[in-house]
Design an enzyme around this catalytic site. Structure first.
Site, PDB file in Angstrom:
ATOM      1  N   SER A  85     -31.366  13.563  13.981  1.00 32.96           N
ATOM      2  CA  SER A  85     -32.469  14.494  14.281  1.00 32.96           C
ATOM      3  C   SER A  85     -33.748  14.231  13.504  1.00 32.96           C
ATOM      4  O   SER A  85     -34.791  14.798  13.848  1.00 32.96           O
ATOM      5  CB  SER A  85     -32.033  15.924  13.999  1.00 32.96           C
ATOM      6  OG  SER A  85     -31.315  16.427  15.077  1.00 32.96           O
ATOM      7  N   LYS A  88     -36.736  13.221  15.374  1.00 30.68           N
ATOM      8  CA  LYS A  88     -37.525  14.182  16.169  1.00 30.68           C
ATOM      9  C   LYS A  88     -38.931  14.368  15.614  1.00 30.68           C
ATOM     10  O   LYS A  88     -39.890  14.528  16.366  1.00 30.68           O
ATOM     11  CB  LYS A  88     -36.811  15.540  16.209  1.00 30.68           C
ATOM     12  CG  LYS A  88     -35.483  15.518  16.971  1.00 30.68           C
ATOM     13  CD  LYS A  88     -34.674  16.790  16.713  1.00 30.68           C
ATOM     14  CE  LYS A  88     -33.362  16.801  17.487  1.00 30.68           C
ATOM     15  NZ  LYS A  88     -32.460  17.899  17.074  1.00 30.68           N
ATOM     16  N   TYR A 211     -33.352   9.550  24.229  1.00 34.74           N
ATOM     17  CA  TYR A 211     -33.178  10.441  23.071  1.00 34.74           C
ATOM     18  C   TYR A 211     -31.931  10.030  22.253  1.00 34.74           C
ATOM     19  O   TYR A 211     -31.961   9.990  21.024  1.00 34.74           O
ATOM     20  CB  TYR A 211     -33.073  11.898  23.556  1.00 34.74           C
ATOM     21  CG  TYR A 211     -32.558  12.838  22.504  1.00 34.74           C
ATOM     22  CD1 TYR A 211     -33.393  13.316  21.494  1.00 34.74           C
ATOM     23  CD2 TYR A 211     -31.220  13.233  22.495  1.00 34.74           C
ATOM     24  CE1 TYR A 211     -32.913  14.159  20.505  1.00 34.74           C
ATOM     25  CE2 TYR A 211     -30.729  14.076  21.517  1.00 34.74           C
ATOM     26  CZ  TYR A 211     -31.573  14.533  20.523  1.00 34.74           C
ATOM     27  OH  TYR A 211     -31.086  15.362  19.533  1.00 34.74           O
ATOM     28  N   TYR A 263     -33.617  23.822  11.107  1.00 32.15           N
ATOM     29  CA  TYR A 263     -33.110  24.741  12.129  1.00 32.15           C
ATOM     30  C   TYR A 263     -33.187  26.190  11.650  1.00 32.15           C
ATOM     31  O   TYR A 263     -34.211  26.593  11.103  1.00 32.15           O
ATOM     32  CB  TYR A 263     -31.670  24.349  12.539  1.00 32.15           C
ATOM     33  CG  TYR A 263     -31.498  22.863  12.692  1.00 32.15           C
ATOM     34  CD1 TYR A 263     -32.202  22.177  13.676  1.00 32.15           C
ATOM     35  CD2 TYR A 263     -30.689  22.123  11.843  1.00 32.15           C
ATOM     36  CE1 TYR A 263     -32.071  20.811  13.817  1.00 32.15           C
ATOM     37  CE2 TYR A 263     -30.559  20.758  11.974  1.00 32.15           C
ATOM     38  CZ  TYR A 263     -31.252  20.108  12.963  1.00 32.15           C
ATOM     39  OH  TYR A 263     -31.129  18.761  13.097  1.00 32.15           O
ATOM     40  N   VAL A 281     -27.787  15.189  11.355  1.00 31.44           N
ATOM     41  CA  VAL A 281     -26.346  15.409  11.177  1.00 31.44           C
ATOM     42  C   VAL A 281     -25.601  14.270  10.502  1.00 31.44           C
ATOM     43  O   VAL A 281     -24.457  14.448  10.105  1.00 31.44           O
ATOM     44  CB  VAL A 281     -25.570  15.715  12.470  1.00 31.44           C
ATOM     45  CG1 VAL A 281     -25.766  17.111  12.936  1.00 31.44           C
ATOM     46  CG2 VAL A 281     -25.829  14.704  13.549  1.00 31.44           C
TER      47      VAL A 281
HETATM   48  N1  GLN Z   1     -28.014  13.153  18.038  1.00 34.08           N
HETATM   49  C1  GLN Z   1     -27.687  14.456  17.555  1.00 34.08           C
HETATM   50  C2  GLN Z   1     -27.532  15.421  18.725  1.00 34.08           C
HETATM   51  O1  GLN Z   1     -28.284  15.323  19.623  1.00 34.08           O
HETATM   52  C3  GLN Z   1     -28.747  14.919  16.637  1.00 34.08           C
HETATM   53  C4  GLN Z   1     -28.491  16.295  16.093  1.00 34.08           C
HETATM   54  C5  GLN Z   1     -28.849  16.441  14.651  1.00 34.08           C
HETATM   55  O2  GLN Z   1     -29.038  15.479  13.899  1.00 34.08           O
HETATM   56  N2  GLN Z   1     -28.852  17.674  14.225  1.00 34.08           N
HETATM   57  O3  GLN Z   1     -26.671  16.259  18.765  1.00 34.08           O
END
Ligand code: GLN
Length: 350
Positions: A85, A88, A211, A263, A281
């Site tokens: 993530s 992003k 993505y 988040y 994550v």
């Molecule tokens: N690739 C992960 C997903 O889309 C990224 C989520 C994350 O890092 N929180 O679920």
């Protein structure tokens, strides 16, 4: 578990002087923070992406890159992992660079969802309008804004853009990509839901594939610190000297990251640490100190929201010891004198 701020209450809260302390001092503090959390084992590694469950949970890297180009790497700072993530925030920056503040603001919001990063409900509750680009729905809508006539071209643009932030060519971790592509039904559902609300141009499966690739780009904590330091340096990569995005784009991106980068725990983070930061994550976390540099951590054990616990601790520690917290101040000496005079005269009056 909400981050326990008592872990670093003994660390003096230094107030920003506008610049980092000298290289030697920063290096000493980075080493100190790394050593202090070396035995921390709380949290669990992510297991919803099969390959991430197999990672060594003991890995722990910490890196600081200064806007002046100073480099500090500790522990496993050069160990490669998938960016997840954290991509992003950089794709969002590229989208604003390409389309401008207003247009991107119309497509993806800037407020926290208060819900998990992969929430479907958050989208449903908001008429299919993604609330922010740091959760999966908003990130998929943001990836769709990458220029290119085909998904392959869009992916190339993402890879090149993130590589410019990192100052080296980033490559795909094929194993992570395959594992996630085989288990990303939820993200594909988000893509199709966006499409059903008329909020995604193009083929949802193709966009979610771009993505998924962007999340599988392989980076190190050192890379993340360089990428973050580029946003701290008005959009110029402090290691390569290349301009990647404009200073306005950095400001917009960091504001959104501050509101939603961790988040539903973003408020806790801002309250305790006081810096825009983005987690992923796989255990990465990067915090940006505008005008000074960036601090990145990597440690795979996560809290329930999906944020690396040990990285939060080490970065929280450095926010205090390096004087990075954006909300920390002390009275300026001249004003401190005036304040004393006025409270004393009030005292005399009463
Ligand atoms: N690739 C992960 C997903 O889309 C990224 C989520 C994350 O890092 N929180 O679920």
């Amino acid at each position: 578990m909400v981050l326990d701020p008592t872990v670093w209450l003994d660390v003096p809260q230094e107030v920003s002087t506008g610049t980092l302390p000298g290289w030697e001092r920063v290096d000493e503090l980075v080493r100190e923070a790394h050593a202090r959390y070396a035995d921390e084992v709380s949290g669990e590694v992510a297991d919803y992406i099969p390959v991430l469950a197999a990672v060594d949970p003991e890995l722990f890297g910490l890196a600081v890159i200064e806007v002046g180009g100073g480099i500090h790497d500790a522990g496993d700072a050069l160990h490669a992992f998938s960016i997840q993530s954290i991509s992003k925030m950089f794709v969002y920056a590229l989208a604003i660079q390409e389309h401008g503040h207003e247009r991107v603001r119309e497509i993806v919001g800037v407020n926290n969802t208060g819900l998990a990063f992969n929430s479907v409900v958050a989208l449903e509750l908001n008429d299919g309008h993604p609330r922010n680009p740091m959760v999966n729905a908003g990130a998929i809508a943001t990836t769709a804004l990458m220029p290119g006539a085909t998904a392959v071209e869009q992916w190339e643009r993402v890879r090149e853009g993130l590589s410019a932030f990192a100052g080296r060519p980033l490559s795909l971790d094929g194993e992570v990509y395959a594992s996630e592509a085989g288990s990303n039904e939820r993200n594909r559902a988000l893509g199709w839901l966006l499409r059903s609300y008329g909020r995604l141009a193009g083929d949802p499966d193709e966009i979610v594939d771009v993505y998924t690739r962007q999340c599988a780009l392989s980076v190190t904590a050192h890379d993340l610190a360089v990428m973050g330091a580029t946003l701290a340096d008005g959009g110029v990569n402090p290691v390569t000297g290349e301009r990647v995005v404009s200073a306005d784009v950095c400001r917009d991106t960091l504001a959104v990251v501050a509101a939603s980068g961790l988040y539903e725990r973003s408020g806790d983070w801002l309250f305790e640490i006081g810096l825009p930061a983005k987690s992923g994550v796989s255990g990465g976390l990067v915090a940006v100190s505008p005008g000074k540099g960036a601090v990145a951590g990597f440690s795979p054990r996560l809290d329930e929201a999906g944020n690396s616990i040990r990285s939060q601790m080490a970065i929280g520690h450095l926010s205090r010891s390096l004087g990075l917290n954006l909300f920390a101040s002390a009275p300026a000496p001249a004003h401190a004198g005036e304040a004393r005079v006025s409270s004393a005269s009030e005292g005399e009056r009463s």
